[in-house]
Design a protein around this motif. Structure first.
Motif, PDB file in Angstrom:
ATOM      1  N   ASN A 174      -0.197  -4.909   4.508  1.00 32.49           N
ATOM      2  CA  ASN A 174       1.182  -4.660   4.091  1.00 32.49           C
ATOM      3  C   ASN A 174       1.692  -3.295   4.506  1.00 32.49           C
ATOM      4  O   ASN A 174       2.576  -2.737   3.888  1.00 32.49           O
ATOM      5  N   GLU A 175       1.094  -2.704   5.521  1.00 34.57           N
ATOM      6  CA  GLU A 175       1.479  -1.332   5.817  1.00 34.57           C
ATOM      7  C   GLU A 175       2.652  -1.254   6.785  1.00 34.57           C
ATOM      8  O   GLU A 175       3.112  -2.262   7.322  1.00 34.57           O
ATOM      9  N   SER A 176       3.093  -0.023   6.998  1.00 33.99           N
ATOM     10  CA  SER A 176       4.228   0.210   7.888  1.00 33.99           C
ATOM     11  C   SER A 176       3.978  -0.406   9.263  1.00 33.99           C
ATOM     12  O   SER A 176       2.859  -0.410   9.761  1.00 33.99           O
ATOM     13  N   PHE A 177       5.053  -0.907   9.845  1.00 36.31           N
ATOM     14  CA  PHE A 177       5.111  -1.495  11.190  1.00 36.31           C
ATOM     15  C   PHE A 177       4.690  -2.954  11.236  1.00 36.31           C
ATOM     16  O   PHE A 177       4.912  -3.620  12.225  1.00 36.31           O
ATOM     17  N   GLU A 178       4.057  -3.475  10.138  1.00 39.62           N
ATOM     18  CA  GLU A 178       3.814  -4.914  10.121  1.00 39.62           C
ATOM     19  C   GLU A 178       5.182  -5.548   9.929  1.00 39.62           C
ATOM     20  O   GLU A 178       5.963  -5.105   9.091  1.00 39.62           O
ATOM     21  N   ASN A 179       5.522  -6.565  10.659  1.00 36.15           N
ATOM     22  CA  ASN A 179       6.845  -7.230  10.613  1.00 36.15           C
ATOM     23  C   ASN A 179       7.994  -6.288  10.943  1.00 36.15           C
ATOM     24  O   ASN A 179       9.109  -6.481  10.438  1.00 36.15           O
ATOM     25  N   ARG A 226      14.606   4.014  10.154  1.00 38.51           N
ATOM     26  CA  ARG A 226      14.279   3.533  11.504  1.00 38.51           C
ATOM     27  C   ARG A 226      15.029   2.244  11.829  1.00 38.51           C
ATOM     28  O   ARG A 226      14.414   1.202  12.047  1.00 38.51           O
ATOM     29  N   PRO A 227      16.379   2.309  11.872  1.00 35.63           N
ATOM     30  CA  PRO A 227      17.123   1.077  12.163  1.00 35.63           C
ATOM     31  C   PRO A 227      16.721   0.457  13.504  1.00 35.63           C
ATOM     32  O   PRO A 227      16.831  -0.757  13.684  1.00 35.63           O
ATOM     33  N   ASP A 228      16.213   1.288  14.419  1.00 34.03           N
ATOM     34  CA  ASP A 228      15.791   0.773  15.728  1.00 34.03           C
ATOM     35  C   ASP A 228      14.698  -0.287  15.603  1.00 34.03           C
ATOM     36  O   ASP A 228      14.633  -1.226  16.392  1.00 34.03           O
ATOM     37  N   LEU A 229      13.829  -0.157  14.576  1.00 32.74           N
ATOM     38  CA  LEU A 229      12.738  -1.133  14.411  1.00 32.74           C
ATOM     39  C   LEU A 229      13.269  -2.513  14.073  1.00 32.74           C
ATOM     40  O   LEU A 229      12.690  -3.525  14.436  1.00 32.74           O
ATOM     41  N   MET A 230      14.415  -2.547  13.365  1.00 31.06           N
ATOM     42  CA  MET A 230      14.923  -3.835  12.879  1.00 31.06           C
ATOM     43  C   MET A 230      15.562  -4.662  13.984  1.00 31.06           C
ATOM     44  O   MET A 230      15.740  -5.857  13.829  1.00 31.06           O
ATOM     45  N   LEU A 232      14.069  -5.030  16.799  1.00 30.47           N
ATOM     46  CA  LEU A 232      12.978  -5.508  17.656  1.00 30.47           C
ATOM     47  C   LEU A 232      12.758  -6.998  17.437  1.00 30.47           C
ATOM     48  O   LEU A 232      13.008  -7.505  16.346  1.00 30.47           O
ATOM     49  N   PRO A 233      12.270  -7.712  18.460  1.00 25.61           N
ATOM     50  CA  PRO A 233      11.954  -9.127  18.237  1.00 25.61           C
ATOM     51  C   PRO A 233      10.798  -9.236  17.253  1.00 25.61           C
ATOM     52  O   PRO A 233       9.919  -8.370  17.237  1.00 25.61           O
ATOM     53  N   PRO A 234      10.740 -10.280  16.419  1.00 20.29           N
ATOM     54  CA  PRO A 234       9.678 -10.381  15.423  1.00 20.29           C
ATOM     55  C   PRO A 234       8.290 -10.586  16.014  1.00 20.29           C
ATOM     56  O   PRO A 234       7.321 -10.137  15.470  1.00 20.29           O
TER      57      PRO A 234
END
Ligand code: ADE
Length: 247
Positions: A174-179, A226-230, A232-234
């Motif tokens: 469940n850590e950062s960057f998963e999903n 980090r809106p840029d992460l959202m 990204l393709p899943p």
């Protein structure tokens, strides 16, 4: 390589400052994994392969300019001393590489062995890079004095995905960057700290509501920081391209 069916992740670091790496890898979770022989880290001191009576491994750049350049032969000899075939990836840590991220960490953690080349001074003779390096990786858009800290960052990130390095309380699900989301906030005792209370839902014992609240917080945090992460393709992007090495 495996002991009793278990994978051992091996890192070989070509460096001028082995003490920096050795000191980092002998502590905490990485130190424990090393002691349990789940990972192995071997440093090769490039200076041991100097062919100069003053033990020099750098020289002035052809074409002029400031600073010194690390020479190709000692690096190549240090690499050769490992006696590895060309299937073993050689990562050169450099600010001009691809930016390191969790997808690369996952991909690299599938390898059994990795060689990391640490640069210093103004750079490394391009010919040895062309000859042995498969991947050039930067840990971020800033310039450090050498590649040892980036090498430690990579060893840490890749090791913790190696089975057995983290125990179940240190799981990474469940850590950062998963999903493509940053991690939700965590709380522990005491219930009240400086007048700040633990969110009620976390003490409700209602697992579904806890999960919903955490997802909401992860989305809120990611959108803010980090809106840029959202966008990204899943699904994970394609694996790192490996550069062909000279024959
Ligand atoms: N060497 C110096 N700076 C670096 C960086 N940002 N990433 C990787 N290697 C480096």
């Amino acid at each position: 390589m495996a002991i009793g069916g278990k994978k051992i992740m091996k890192f070989y670091v070509l460096t001028l400052f082995p003490e920096m790496i050795d000191s980092f890898v002998s502590h905490s979770i990485i130190g424990r994994a090393k002691e349990k022989s789940i990972i192995d880290i071997k440093c090769v001191n490039i200076r041991d392969f100097s062919y100069n009576k003053h033990n020099k491994v750098d020289d002035y750049p052809y074409g002029g300019g400031a600073g010194m350049v690390m020479q190709a032969p000692p690096i190549y000899k240090a690499y050769e001393s490992l006696n590895k075939d060309k299937s073993v990836r050689v990562i050169f840590v450099t600010p001009s590489g691809k930016t390191f991220n969790q997808e690369m960490v996952k991909e690299l953690s599938k390898e059994q062995e990795l060689i990391i080349l640490c640069g210093h001074y103004e750079g490394v003779d391009q010919r040895v890079i062309d000859e042995i390096v498969t991947d050039e990786i930067s840990i971020g858009d800033y310039v450090l004095t050498g590649g040892e800290l980036p090498a430690c960052v990579m060893i840490d990130a890749v090791s913790r995905l190696t089975p057995g390095v983290l125990n179940k309380d240190e799981s990474f699900e469940n850590e950062s960057f998963e999903n493509n989301l940053l991690e939700y906030p965590q709380y522990t005792r005491p219930k009240v700290f400086m007048g700040r209370e633990v969110p009620e839902v976390l003490i409700s014992g209602h697992h579904e509501n806890v999960a919903k609240w955490r997802l909401g917080k992860a989305i809120e945090k990611t959108a803010k920081v980090r809106p840029d992460l959202m966008s990204l393709p899943p699904s994970p992007p394609a694996p790192l391209p490996q550069r062909e090495r000279g024959e």
